[in-house]
Design a protein around this motif. Structure first.
Motif, mmCIF file in Angstrom:
data_model
loop_
_atom_site.group_PDB
_atom_site.id
_atom_site.type_symbol
_atom_site.label_atom_id
_atom_site.label_comp_id
_atom_site.label_asym_id
_atom_site.label_seq_id
_atom_site.Cartn_x
_atom_site.Cartn_y
_atom_site.Cartn_z
ATOM 1 N N GLU A 66 51.202 -25.953 -10.022
ATOM 2 C CA GLU A 66 51.349 -25.663 -8.593
ATOM 3 C C GLU A 66 51.443 -24.160 -8.348
ATOM 4 O O GLU A 66 50.843 -23.638 -7.399
ATOM 5 N N TYR A 67 52.170 -23.457 -9.196
ATOM 6 C CA TYR A 67 52.286 -22.005 -9.079
ATOM 7 C C TYR A 67 50.929 -21.340 -9.283
ATOM 8 O O TYR A 67 50.552 -20.429 -8.539
ATOM 9 N N TYR A 68 50.179 -21.796 -10.280
ATOM 10 C CA TYR A 68 48.867 -21.217 -10.546
ATOM 11 C C TYR A 68 47.956 -21.379 -9.327
ATOM 12 O O TYR A 68 47.310 -20.413 -8.887
ATOM 13 N N LEU A 69 47.886 -22.584 -8.779
ATOM 14 C CA LEU A 69 46.999 -22.847 -7.649
ATOM 15 C C LEU A 69 47.460 -22.099 -6.401
ATOM 16 O O LEU A 69 46.637 -21.663 -5.592
ATOM 17 N N GLY A 74 43.333 -18.256 -1.442
ATOM 18 C CA GLY A 74 42.849 -17.108 -0.690
ATOM 19 C C GLY A 74 41.333 -17.109 -0.613
ATOM 20 O O GLY A 74 40.655 -17.977 -1.153
ATOM 21 N N SER A 75 40.791 -16.123 0.064
ATOM 22 C CA SER A 75 39.345 -16.064 0.262
ATOM 23 C C SER A 75 38.578 -15.857 -1.038
ATOM 24 O O SER A 75 37.387 -16.151 -1.121
ATOM 25 N N ASP A 76 39.254 -15.349 -2.054
ATOM 26 C CA ASP A 76 38.583 -15.102 -3.337
ATOM 27 C C ASP A 76 38.904 -16.188 -4.368
ATOM 28 O O ASP A 76 38.859 -15.939 -5.575
ATOM 29 N N PHE A 77 39.238 -17.400 -3.920
ATOM 30 C CA PHE A 77 39.535 -18.508 -4.834
ATOM 31 C C PHE A 77 38.379 -18.676 -5.813
ATOM 32 O O PHE A 77 37.224 -18.829 -5.428
ATOM 33 N N ASP A 78 38.701 -18.654 -7.099
ATOM 34 C CA ASP A 78 37.689 -18.690 -8.163
ATOM 35 C C ASP A 78 37.618 -20.100 -8.744
ATOM 36 O O ASP A 78 38.509 -20.522 -9.481
ATOM 37 N N TYR A 79 36.562 -20.812 -8.403
ATOM 38 C CA TYR A 79 36.397 -22.196 -8.866
ATOM 39 C C TYR A 79 36.392 -22.297 -10.383
ATOM 40 O O TYR A 79 37.087 -23.132 -10.975
ATOM 41 N N ASP A 80 35.613 -21.461 -11.037
ATOM 42 C CA ASP A 80 35.475 -21.546 -12.497
ATOM 43 C C ASP A 80 36.812 -21.304 -13.198
ATOM 44 O O ASP A 80 37.154 -22.010 -14.153
ATOM 45 N N LYS A 81 37.564 -20.312 -12.743
ATOM 46 C CA LYS A 81 38.861 -20.034 -13.361
ATOM 47 C C LYS A 81 39.846 -21.179 -13.096
ATOM 48 O O LYS A 81 40.625 -21.548 -13.992
ATOM 49 N N ALA A 82 39.809 -21.729 -11.890
ATOM 50 C CA ALA A 82 40.724 -22.829 -11.557
ATOM 51 C C ALA A 82 40.424 -24.052 -12.417
ATOM 52 O O ALA A 82 41.343 -24.713 -12.918
ATOM 53 N N VAL A 83 39.153 -24.369 -12.598
ATOM 54 C CA VAL A 83 38.777 -25.506 -13.438
ATOM 55 C C VAL A 83 39.161 -25.252 -14.889
ATOM 56 O O VAL A 83 39.713 -26.136 -15.570
ATOM 57 N N ALA A 84 38.898 -24.035 -15.370
ATOM 58 C CA ALA A 84 39.202 -23.717 -16.771
ATOM 59 C C ALA A 84 40.696 -23.861 -17.046
ATOM 60 O O ALA A 84 41.098 -24.430 -18.077
ATOM 61 N N PHE A 85 41.534 -23.379 -16.124
ATOM 62 C CA PHE A 85 42.979 -23.488 -16.341
ATOM 63 C C PHE A 85 43.441 -24.936 -16.247
ATOM 64 O O PHE A 85 44.244 -25.397 -17.083
ATOM 65 N N THR A 86 42.927 -25.673 -15.262
ATOM 66 C CA THR A 86 43.321 -27.074 -15.117
ATOM 67 C C THR A 86 42.907 -27.876 -16.339
ATOM 68 O O THR A 86 43.647 -28.762 -16.792
ATOM 69 N N GLU A 87 41.740 -27.584 -16.905
ATOM 70 C CA GLU A 87 41.293 -28.275 -18.105
ATOM 71 C C GLU A 87 42.200 -27.977 -19.299
ATOM 72 O O GLU A 87 42.484 -28.854 -20.115
ATOM 73 N N LEU A 103 47.538 -32.052 -8.208
ATOM 74 C CA LEU A 103 46.192 -31.872 -7.666
ATOM 75 C C LEU A 103 45.991 -32.686 -6.388
ATOM 76 O O LEU A 103 45.292 -32.247 -5.460
ATOM 77 N N ARG A 104 46.598 -33.862 -6.316
ATOM 78 C CA ARG A 104 46.505 -34.655 -5.075
ATOM 79 C C ARG A 104 47.157 -33.915 -3.920
ATOM 80 O O ARG A 104 46.601 -33.848 -2.815
ATOM 81 N N TYR A 105 48.333 -33.338 -4.164
ATOM 82 C CA TYR A 105 49.010 -32.581 -3.118
ATOM 83 C C TYR A 105 48.187 -31.364 -2.704
ATOM 84 O O TYR A 105 48.180 -30.964 -1.534
ATOM 85 N N TRP A 106 47.506 -30.739 -3.676
ATOM 86 C CA TRP A 106 46.665 -29.581 -3.368
ATOM 87 C C TRP A 106 45.552 -29.982 -2.402
ATOM 88 O O TRP A 106 45.284 -29.288 -1.421
ATOM 89 N N VAL A 107 44.898 -31.114 -2.660
ATOM 90 C CA VAL A 107 43.836 -31.594 -1.774
ATOM 91 C C VAL A 107 44.406 -31.878 -0.383
ATOM 92 O O VAL A 107 43.813 -31.502 0.639
#
Length: 387
Positions: A66-69, A74-87, A103-107
C-alpha cells in the motif's frame, strides 16, 4: 503510536513521517531480493501476521504494498515499475489475502471511486455507473493498464473466484473509454506463446484466452487423429500454466453423452464422450485428467448442482470402462470438493449399476460417501440391499 502494537501498518507512515525511511528501505530490499517473509512476534491481544523485518521493526505485507502504490501515484505513475514490484511481492508472499486485498482497494480508490457511483439495477442489485458530467481529470493509460494487470492476476491466481472480480474491473476500465479489455479479450494477456494458445489443422481449430480463461475447440472431422490433436493441445495448454479454472467451448457434428444420469449436456461433456470411443486415446485422456484435476477449481460454465472440478468428464469416461482406471477414480474422489460438488455421486451410482458392489465398487462408494454432502438416494438404497 496510540496503542501497544509493535508492528507497522500503512497508516503509521501518515502519523509518523520518520517511518518513511524504514518503509523505503523495505521496498529496496524487496526489489533487490535481500529480504524474506517472516511472522510478527506474538503479542498479547494481537494475532501473528506475515511481515518483513527492517531495522528491527516489523512491517505488515499489505502495508508495504500500500505504501509503495501510494508513493507511486501521480501523473507519472509507472506501469512497468508497479508491475515489477507487485510481482516481486507475489513471488515472496504468493497471491495472498494481503496482496489481493491491497490491490482490490487500490482499484476501488483510484479507478472506481473518482468516476463511478453505485446504483441499483432493475432487480435491485448494486452496479456501478459513471457519474454525471465530465470529470475534471482523467486517468493515464498506465493506471488503466495496471488495473487490467490486477484483473488478469485474479484470473490466474484465484481460479473461479477471480473471474467475477476481473470482469468487474474490465467493465469499469471499458466504461472509462479504454480499449484494453477488448484487446485482452481478443488476444489474451500475451503471456502464452502463439503456438500454445492457438492450433489449427485441417481437422481441428483450437484457441485459448488466458485472461478470460476460455478454450474454444472445433472439430471439423470426427476422427481419432482429430481428438488426439485436441487432447495434445489441452495438455500443452495446462502444462504451460493456463488458469486452473476455465471454460471449454466445444463444437462437433457428433454428439455423444456418457451413460450417467444428471450430467449436464455441455461441450466439455460431449468432448470426452466423443473421444473415449478410441482406445488409443485413453492414455491422452488420462494425462489431461491428471493435469486438470485440482481441488477448489472448476469448469466456469457449470454452476449450482452441475459444479464440476476440471477433469471430471475425462475421469468419468475412463472410469466407466472398468477397473483399469480405478486408481484415477480414487484420486479424483479424494480430491474433488464435496462441499460444493455432487456429480461424483451420480457417477458412482452409474458405476455400481454397471459393475455391482465389487471390492472396487465398495471402495468408490466409501470414498464418495466421505466427500459429498448427500449421496443419491438410489445409491444408498442399492448399498443397503447389497447383501
Amino acid at each position: 503510536m496510540s496503542n501497544n502494537r509493535k508492528y507497522l501498518i500503512f497508516e503509521d507512515t501518515k502519523s509518523t513521517p520518520s517511518l518513511h525511511e524504514i518503509f523505503d528501505e523495505c521496498i529496496v530490499a524487496i526489489e533487490e531480493g535481500s529480504t524474506r517473509l517472516s511472522n510478527t512476534r506474538n503479542e498479547a491481544g494481537y494475532p501473528s501476521y506475515k511481515c518483513f523485518r527492517i531495522q528491527g521493526r516489523e512491517i505488515l505485507v499489505n502495508a508495504v504494498l500500500e505504501y509503495y502504490l501510494f508513493k507511486a501515484g501521480g501523473s507519472d505513475f509507472d506501469y512497468d515499475k508497479a508491475v515489477a514490484f507487485t510481482e516481486k511481492m507475489r513471488k515472496l508472499c504468493g497471491w495472498s489475502w494481503d496482496i489481493d486485498t491491497t490491490l482490490r482497494y487500490w482499484v476501488e480508490r483510484v479507478i472506481r471511486a473518482p468516476f463511478f457511483e453505485q446504483v441499483n439495477d432493475s432487480y435491485g442489485y448494486p452496479e456501478w455507473k459513471l457519474k454525471a458530467g465530465e470529470p475534471s481529470w482523467q486517468l493515464s493509460e498506465s493506471y488503466l493498464r495496471f488495473a487490467c494487470y490486477i484483473a488478469i492476476s485474479k484470473v490466474k491466481y484465484m481460479g473461479g473466484d477471480g473471474q467475477y472480480a476481473a470482469s468487474e474491473i474490465f467493465k469499469i476500465v471499458t466504461a472509462l473509454g479504454s480499449k484494453l479489455p477488448a484487446d485482452l479479450k481478443k488476444n489474451g494477456s500475451g503471456d502464452l506463446p502463439l503456438e500454445i494458445r492457438q492450433y489449427k489443422t485441417d481437422l481441428v481449430m483450437c484457441d485459448a484466452n488466458d485472461v478470460f480463461a476460455t478454450v474454444k475447440i472445433k472439430v471439423k472431422e470426427d476422427s481419432e487423429e482429430a481428438y488426439s490433436q485436441v487432447l495434445d493441445f489441452l495438455c500443452n495448454l495446462l502444462s504451460y500454466g493456463f488458469p486452473s479454472s476455465y471454460t471449454i467451448k466445444f463444437s462437433s457434428s457428433e454428439k455423444n453423452w456418457l451413460a450417467i444420469k444428471s450430467l449436464p449436456k455441455k461441450g466439455v461433456h460431449q468432448l470426452f464422450a466423443n473421444a473415449i470411443k478410441w482406445q488409443a486415446l485413453h492414455p491422452q485422456i488420462e494425462n489431461y485428467a491428471r493435469l486438470a484435476m485440482k481441488e477448489f477449481e472448476w469448469y466456469n460454465d457449470l454452476e449450482d448442482e452441475y459444479c464440476a472440478m476440471p477433469g471430471t468428464f475425462a475421469v468419468f469416461a475412463l472410469g466407466l470402462l472398468g477397473e483399469r482406471y480405478h486408481p484415477l477414480l480414487c484420486d479424483y474422489l479424494s480430491l474433488c470438493d464435496g462441499e460444493h460438488q455432487s456429480l461424483q455421486g451420480d457417477f458412482v451410482l452409474a458405476y455400481v449399476e454397471q459393475y455391482g458392489f465389487t471390492d472396487l465398487g465398495l471402495e468408490l462408494y466409501d470414498l464418495c460417501d466421505q466427500n459429498i454432502q448427500h449421496l443419491p438416494k438410489k445409491l444408498t438404497t442399492l448399498y443397503a440391499k447389497r447383501k
